[in-house]
Motif scaffolding. Sequence first.
Motif, PDB file in Angstrom:
ATOM      1  N   ALA A   8     -42.971  27.416 -24.711  1.00 43.07           N
ATOM      2  CA  ALA A   8     -42.166  27.067 -23.550  1.00 43.07           C
ATOM      3  C   ALA A   8     -40.997  28.022 -23.359  1.00 43.07           C
ATOM      4  CB  ALA A   8     -41.648  25.631 -23.681  1.00 43.07           C
ATOM      5  N   GLU A   9     -40.321  28.402 -24.471  1.00 40.73           N
ATOM      6  CA  GLU A   9     -39.155  29.271 -24.306  1.00 40.73           C
ATOM      7  C   GLU A   9     -38.941  30.246 -25.450  1.00 40.73           C
ATOM      8  OE1 GLU A   9     -35.704  26.805 -23.880  1.00 40.73           O
ATOM      9  OE2 GLU A   9     -35.745  26.086 -25.932  1.00 40.73           O
ATOM     10  N   HIS A  10     -39.656  30.144 -26.549  1.00 43.84           N
ATOM     11  CA  HIS A  10     -39.422  31.036 -27.679  1.00 43.84           C
ATOM     12  C   HIS A  10     -40.221  32.322 -27.604  1.00 43.84           C
ATOM     13  CE1 HIS A  10     -38.052  27.404 -30.335  1.00 43.84           C
ATOM     14  NE2 HIS A  10     -37.138  27.777 -29.457  1.00 43.84           N
ATOM     15  N   GLY A  11     -41.245  32.365 -26.765  1.00 42.91           N
ATOM     16  CA  GLY A  11     -42.058  33.560 -26.636  1.00 42.91           C
ATOM     17  C   GLY A  11     -43.287  33.527 -27.528  1.00 42.91           C
ATOM     18  N   ILE A  12     -43.946  34.696 -27.616  1.00 47.59           N
ATOM     19  CA  ILE A  12     -45.199  34.833 -28.360  1.00 47.59           C
ATOM     20  C   ILE A  12     -44.980  35.606 -29.659  1.00 47.59           C
ATOM     21  CG2 ILE A  12     -47.534  35.771 -28.316  1.00 47.59           C
ATOM     22  CD1 ILE A  12     -47.110  33.317 -26.551  1.00 47.59           C
ATOM     23  N   GLY A  13     -44.356  36.772 -29.562  1.00 44.73           N
ATOM     24  CA  GLY A  13     -44.056  37.571 -30.751  1.00 44.73           C
ATOM     25  C   GLY A  13     -45.276  37.843 -31.599  1.00 44.73           C
ATOM     26  N   ARG A  14     -45.113  37.692 -32.900  1.00 45.87           N
ATOM     27  CA  ARG A  14     -46.223  37.818 -33.830  1.00 45.87           C
ATOM     28  C   ARG A  14     -46.835  36.458 -34.143  1.00 45.87           C
ATOM     29  NH1 ARG A  14     -43.358  41.059 -38.646  1.00 45.87           N
ATOM     30  NH2 ARG A  14     -45.372  40.680 -39.664  1.00 45.87           N
ATOM     31  N   LEU A  15     -46.002  35.426 -34.119  1.00 50.43           N
ATOM     32  CA  LEU A  15     -46.418  34.106 -34.571  1.00 50.43           C
ATOM     33  C   LEU A  15     -47.557  33.529 -33.731  1.00 50.43           C
ATOM     34  CD1 LEU A  15     -45.734  31.783 -36.567  1.00 50.43           C
ATOM     35  CD2 LEU A  15     -44.216  30.874 -34.806  1.00 50.43           C
ATOM     36  N   LYS A  16     -47.493  33.719 -32.417  1.00 45.40           N
ATOM     37  CA  LYS A  16     -48.457  33.066 -31.530  1.00 45.40           C
ATOM     38  C   LYS A  16     -49.395  34.049 -30.828  1.00 45.40           C
ATOM     39  CE  LYS A  16     -45.460  29.095 -30.677  1.00 45.40           C
ATOM     40  NZ  LYS A  16     -44.849  28.192 -29.655  1.00 45.40           N
ATOM     41  N   ARG A  17     -49.348  35.305 -31.230  1.00 40.43           N
ATOM     42  CA  ARG A  17     -50.152  36.321 -30.560  1.00 40.43           C
ATOM     43  C   ARG A  17     -51.637  35.982 -30.538  1.00 40.43           C
ATOM     44  NH1 ARG A  17     -50.377  41.401 -33.991  1.00 40.43           N
ATOM     45  NH2 ARG A  17     -51.839  40.021 -35.060  1.00 40.43           N
ATOM     46  N   ASP A  18     -52.158  35.563 -31.661  1.00 38.91           N
ATOM     47  CA  ASP A  18     -53.600  35.320 -31.749  1.00 38.91           C
ATOM     48  C   ASP A  18     -54.020  34.015 -31.076  1.00 38.91           C
ATOM     49  OD1 ASP A  18     -53.850  37.695 -33.132  1.00 38.91           O
ATOM     50  OD2 ASP A  18     -53.666  36.739 -35.099  1.00 38.91           O
ATOM     51  N   LEU A  19     -53.038  33.225 -30.637  1.00 38.06           N
ATOM     52  CA  LEU A  19     -53.362  31.975 -29.944  1.00 38.06           C
ATOM     53  C   LEU A  19     -53.565  32.182 -28.449  1.00 38.06           C
ATOM     54  CD1 LEU A  19     -50.773  29.580 -31.659  1.00 38.06           C
ATOM     55  CD2 LEU A  19     -53.168  29.963 -32.279  1.00 38.06           C
ATOM     56  N   LEU A  20     -53.127  33.338 -27.936  1.00 36.11           N
ATOM     57  CA  LEU A  20     -53.179  33.554 -26.488  1.00 36.11           C
ATOM     58  C   LEU A  20     -54.591  33.504 -25.939  1.00 36.11           C
ATOM     59  CD1 LEU A  20     -50.588  36.275 -25.419  1.00 36.11           C
ATOM     60  CD2 LEU A  20     -50.528  33.815 -25.087  1.00 36.11           C
ATOM     61  N   LYS A  21     -55.540  34.025 -26.720  1.00 34.46           N
ATOM     62  CA  LYS A  21     -56.920  34.069 -26.229  1.00 34.46           C
ATOM     63  C   LYS A  21     -57.486  32.682 -25.963  1.00 34.46           C
ATOM     64  CE  LYS A  21     -59.102  34.248 -30.827  1.00 34.46           C
ATOM     65  NZ  LYS A  21     -57.849  33.923 -31.578  1.00 34.46           N
ATOM     66  N   ASP A  22     -56.899  31.671 -26.593  1.00 34.99           N
ATOM     67  CA  ASP A  22     -57.394  30.307 -26.402  1.00 34.99           C
ATOM     68  C   ASP A  22     -56.758  29.612 -25.208  1.00 34.99           C
ATOM     69  OD1 ASP A  22     -58.974  30.478 -28.735  1.00 34.99           O
ATOM     70  OD2 ASP A  22     -57.237  29.974 -29.991  1.00 34.99           O
ATOM     71  N   VAL A  23     -55.654  30.186 -24.688  1.00 34.28           N
ATOM     72  CA  VAL A  23     -54.952  29.507 -23.593  1.00 34.28           C
ATOM     73  C   VAL A  23     -54.847  30.360 -22.333  1.00 34.28           C
ATOM     74  CG1 VAL A  23     -53.642  28.048 -25.164  1.00 34.28           C
ATOM     75  CG2 VAL A  23     -52.685  30.240 -24.452  1.00 34.28           C
ATOM     76  N   LYS A  24     -55.210  31.639 -22.415  1.00 36.51           N
ATOM     77  CA  LYS A  24     -55.181  32.516 -21.257  1.00 36.51           C
ATOM     78  C   LYS A  24     -56.598  32.856 -20.821  1.00 36.51           C
ATOM     79  CE  LYS A  24     -50.710  33.633 -20.680  1.00 36.51           C
ATOM     80  NZ  LYS A  24     -49.988  33.380 -19.415  1.00 36.51           N
TER      81      LYS A  24
END
Length: 470
Positions: free
Chosen positions: A427-443
């Motif tokens: 929501a507001e913290h961004g993607i960075g390294r922590l959530k990078r690999d999760l993007l493919k599941d939500v984009k």
Amino acid sequence: MERTAHADRFAELIGEANVLTNPDDQAPYLTEWRDLYQGVTPMVLRPGSTEEVSAVMTYAYQNDLKVVPQGGNTGLVGGQIPQETGDEIVLSLSRMNKVRAVDPAGFTITAEAGVVLETLQNEAEKVDRLFPLALGAQGSCQIGGNISTNAGGTAVLAYGNTRDLVLGLEVVLPTGEIWNGLRTLRKDNTGYDLKQLFIGGEGTLGIITAAALKLFPRPKKLEAAFVGLPHPQAALKLFTLAKAQAGPVLTGFEIMPRVGVEFCLRHLEGARDPLEGEHAWYVLMELSSGSDAFPVRDLMESILGEAFENGLVEDAAFAQNLTQVQDFWHIRHGMSEVQKPEGGSIKHDVSVPVASIPDFLDKAMAAVDAFVPRCRPVPFGHIGDGNIHFNVSQPVGADKEEYLAKWDEMNAIVHGIVNEFGGSISAEHGIGRLKRDLLKDVKQGIELDLMQRIKTAFDPKGLLNPGRVL
């Protein structure tokens, strides 16, 4: 990598004292607040001007050197920490800390990227204006990082995200070129709005070196109430009531669970329980107006009076002065830091439609309790804009490392529920390294493809903050 030769050249460009190669000097730049990442770097560079940033990036681009921009190092997704491979240079903006211009008549302020957020707020106050961005880390986070991550905070309800506060930017591109877009115009319809690409870009497309920002009238009257409620559904109904009656005068509406308040009472210096009894949930509600004539206190009493009559509110404390208002917000802003002494905490920065918050909380809290019995969910945040920091502290007495090893599994559970409600995993913290690999599941595929095309257009060599976001 010819580290010595490169360090010598950077010393010529920005001064020997601003090229840090000693591990002790580098240490503050290599770890982040959650202790999830411990980076390694050949050097930390501290340029003092836009021209020096440009010179650094020109040389880095010519020599294929990877660069990680860093502001106040308060980011929570690892985007500002160099990789453990030791081949990424840290570029700190902390020396670029000048407020270049304040225009109270035009309601704007222009500041360099390294200006600390609290300093910016204070500079606005000196001319009887308000810079509304407010975060728990405002004493150390820097405006360049706030813009690069499109920070949210507790004032989004009334003033929007950081994106809504930016009028213009000055940016150094990966090639070293400087784009001076420091316009203070409110209306400029001359083609693509380039600044929006860098806002929330997490330093992957360019390095923000300065920004022209909006100011607002400073509130003349402000009221706050700390409210005890039985459940989140009551909080949602109170929000609906308050928004309908107060409209733009409603400038804060934050939800907190009892366990989070207890953490604050244990670990947050100066924290005191505003209410005598214990309540399952709390709301911090703030109303403010730029007019001395507006009956803000009467409106607060009317809203809460109706809420009492409807059985939504169990108890409420009204702030009697500005100090008590600050005491209420001290509890809310301390909600993150007080989780650390309680052991391991698995974090989620999520958003769902406002109307879905109670159902989301019910379902997510039950799910994590089933996954880790006796864990302690501490969901809190901005109910007015749908952003909940769904943090989960370890069970009392549990082994911290064993608990944190469940991070990915718990994330999958919570994020799956977020997706069911049509929400966002960041929501507001961004993607960075922590959530990078999760993007493919939500984009969608086309979204990721367009993002990659933009990255390639700005940074064809992939040298600026590589491996973050994409």
